[in-house]
Design a protein around this motif. Structure first.
Motif, PDB file in Angstrom:
ATOM      1  N   PHE A 147       3.627 -13.039 -34.590  1.00 48.01           N
ATOM      2  CA  PHE A 147       4.545 -12.378 -33.670  1.00 48.01           C
ATOM      3  C   PHE A 147       3.998 -10.978 -33.411  1.00 48.01           C
ATOM      4  O   PHE A 147       3.978 -10.145 -34.319  1.00 48.01           O
ATOM      5  CB  PHE A 147       5.948 -12.307 -34.271  1.00 48.01           C
ATOM      6  N   HIS A 148       3.579 -10.707 -32.167  1.00 45.89           N
ATOM      7  CA  HIS A 148       2.839  -9.476 -31.871  1.00 45.89           C
ATOM      8  C   HIS A 148       3.726  -8.315 -31.476  1.00 45.89           C
ATOM      9  O   HIS A 148       3.236  -7.200 -31.284  1.00 45.89           O
ATOM     10  CB  HIS A 148       1.830  -9.738 -30.755  1.00 45.89           C
ATOM     11  N   THR A 149       5.025  -8.543 -31.342  1.00 49.63           N
ATOM     12  CA  THR A 149       5.958  -7.477 -30.957  1.00 49.63           C
ATOM     13  C   THR A 149       7.256  -7.689 -31.715  1.00 49.63           C
ATOM     14  O   THR A 149       7.301  -8.477 -32.671  1.00 49.63           O
ATOM     15  CB  THR A 149       6.173  -7.462 -29.425  1.00 49.63           C
ATOM     16  N   PHE A 150       8.324  -7.006 -31.310  1.00 45.53           N
ATOM     17  CA  PHE A 150       9.589  -7.111 -32.033  1.00 45.53           C
ATOM     18  C   PHE A 150      10.035  -8.576 -32.176  1.00 45.53           C
ATOM     19  O   PHE A 150      10.100  -9.314 -31.189  1.00 45.53           O
ATOM     20  CB  PHE A 150      10.689  -6.360 -31.293  1.00 45.53           C
ATOM     21  N   PHE A 151      10.392  -8.963 -33.369  1.00 44.22           N
ATOM     22  CA  PHE A 151      10.952 -10.291 -33.590  1.00 44.22           C
ATOM     23  C   PHE A 151      12.259 -10.443 -32.821  1.00 44.22           C
ATOM     24  O   PHE A 151      12.585 -11.534 -32.335  1.00 44.22           O
ATOM     25  CB  PHE A 151      11.169 -10.529 -35.088  1.00 44.22           C
ATOM     26  N   ALA A 152      12.995  -9.363 -32.688  1.00 46.86           N
ATOM     27  CA  ALA A 152      14.264  -9.411 -31.958  1.00 46.86           C
ATOM     28  C   ALA A 152      14.065  -9.856 -30.516  1.00 46.86           C
ATOM     29  O   ALA A 152      14.908 -10.565 -29.956  1.00 46.86           O
ATOM     30  CB  ALA A 152      14.955  -8.047 -31.993  1.00 46.86           C
ATOM     31  N   TYR A 153      12.964  -9.449 -29.904  1.00 43.34           N
ATOM     32  CA  TYR A 153      12.684  -9.888 -28.540  1.00 43.34           C
ATOM     33  C   TYR A 153      12.251 -11.349 -28.513  1.00 43.34           C
ATOM     34  O   TYR A 153      12.769 -12.150 -27.727  1.00 43.34           O
ATOM     35  CB  TYR A 153      11.593  -9.020 -27.894  1.00 43.34           C
TER      36      TYR A 153
END
Length: 369
Positions: A128-134
């Motif tokens: 996951f390369h960015t926020f997990f929330a997104y």
């Protein structure tokens, strides 16, 4: 720390979507530096950067046509991404490339590839390369219907992997406070360590929007240049491959480049104007720099990243069509109000050492069987 005692073969399965790619290079270099053999499977246009990093590269044989640097309308971009996330065209290449590997790290957006590799003899890490929330929020909901038609539940596919690795700052990620799951790990951003600050006579501001081409991006870049015209700063603006530097009209106190490594200019900077891309934001914050964030696409992670940094006190978020005057006011504010730099410095205390890359590599190599 990982307990591996032998040289391992590690495969990264990725694709050309812009911001998803830098962590692959950073992690590949780190793992290779420990004596392991790293191969990257991706789009042909990614070969040069992979091989320049000293890693082996294998190109997909027949992927859906796609380049993040080409111009796409809003609808065509969405349809193109949906096709890429759910296509079976990459599966055979991934299964073949994974056959002799010890660990496979798959971009979390490539659902059919993850599904095909999970349950085989090789451990699979979802990256996951960015926020997990997104990714577990807007992204998952956006592709949910398409993926379910294909028999691929997004969460089910992720949870079937051996590890879900989030290369982001857990404290900034809105999902970072979720209940502990030993197979969901935040390592911190996979970015290099911040370099020492180099004082300048005039404040230097780096401006950089996405390497992916989005509608209206050229006008936003010009608005940033126009905003700087009457300010006592030196503006360094990079366009990436999406916009021709020659199409812009910089004022006397600005310079425009197609590409400059951000890590070379950030130590001289006092602030950054960006689009909310995870990598640029992480590098800026690691250097303790406040930001003006101008998201380029409402459906990507950029608005969430901008909102999170603004909530920390280290940024001001503006709309894509913000006028030069609005940009100048926001930029003046973050340069003159010390609270913005103070808030960015708090985040830098977590990120400046660049240990996210090493922790992510540890987590990947811990999967060795």
């Amino acid at each position: 720390m990982p307990t591996e005692t032998r040289s391992a073969r590690v495969l990264f399965v990725t694709f050309d979507a812009g911001g998803n790619f830098p962590p692959v290079i950073a992690l590949g270099r780190e793992i290779a530096s420990r004596g392991h053999r790293v191969t990257v499977l991706g789009h042909q246009q990614q070969r040069e950067k992979v091989e320049a990093a000293g890693l082996s590269f294998v190109a997909y044989t027949d992927p859906p046509p796609w380049s993040s640097a080409q111009h796409h309308g809003m609808l065509s971009a969405i349809l193109g991404y949906l096709k890429m996330f759910t296509t079976d065209a990459l599966v055979d290449d991934a299964v073949s490339a994974a056959a002799d590997q010890d660990v496979v790290v798959v971009d979390c957006m490539l659902l059919p590839v993850m599904s095909a590799l999970t349950g085989r003899d090789v451990p699979v890490v979802a990256l996951f390369h960015t926020f997990f929330a997104y990714l577990d929020g807007s992204f998952r909901r956006a592709i949910g219907m398409v993926s379910r038609v294909r028999g691929l539940g997004v969460r089910k596919t992720w949870r079937a992997t051996d590890l879900r690795l989030v290369v982001s700052d857990r404290a900034l990620d809105p999902a970072g406070g979720r209940a502990s799951d030993p197979r969901l790990v935040w390592s911190g951003p996979a970015e290099p360590a911040a370099r020492p600050h180099v004082p300048q006579q005039l404040p230097v501001v780096l401006a950089s929007l996405s390497t992916t081409d989005f509608p209206g991006q050229q006008q936003t870049l010009q608005n940033i240049l126009d905003a700087a015209a009457d300010m006592p700063i030196r503006l360094v603006l990079t366009t990436g491959p999406a916009v021709d530097p020659g199409s812009l009209h910089p004022p006397a106190n600005a310079e425009v480049h197609g590409f400059i490594p951000h890590r070379d200019i950030l130590p001289t900077c006092s602030a950054v104007v960006g689009h909310g891309g995870h990598s640029t934001a992480a590098q800026a914050l690691a250097h303790g720099l406040p930001m003006v964030v101008i998201p380029m696409h409402p459906l990507l992670d950029q608005p969430m990243v901008g909102k999170a940094v603004a909530a920390s006190g280290a940024a001001i978020v503006l709309p894509k069509k913000a006028s030069p005057d609005s940009i100048a006011v926001a930029l003046t504010r973050i340069l003159e109000d010390p609270s913005y730099t103070a808030a960015a410095t708090v985040i830098a205390e977590r990120l400046a050492d660049g240990r996210g890359t090493a922790r992510a590599a540890d987590a990947i190599l811990d999967q060795l069987r």
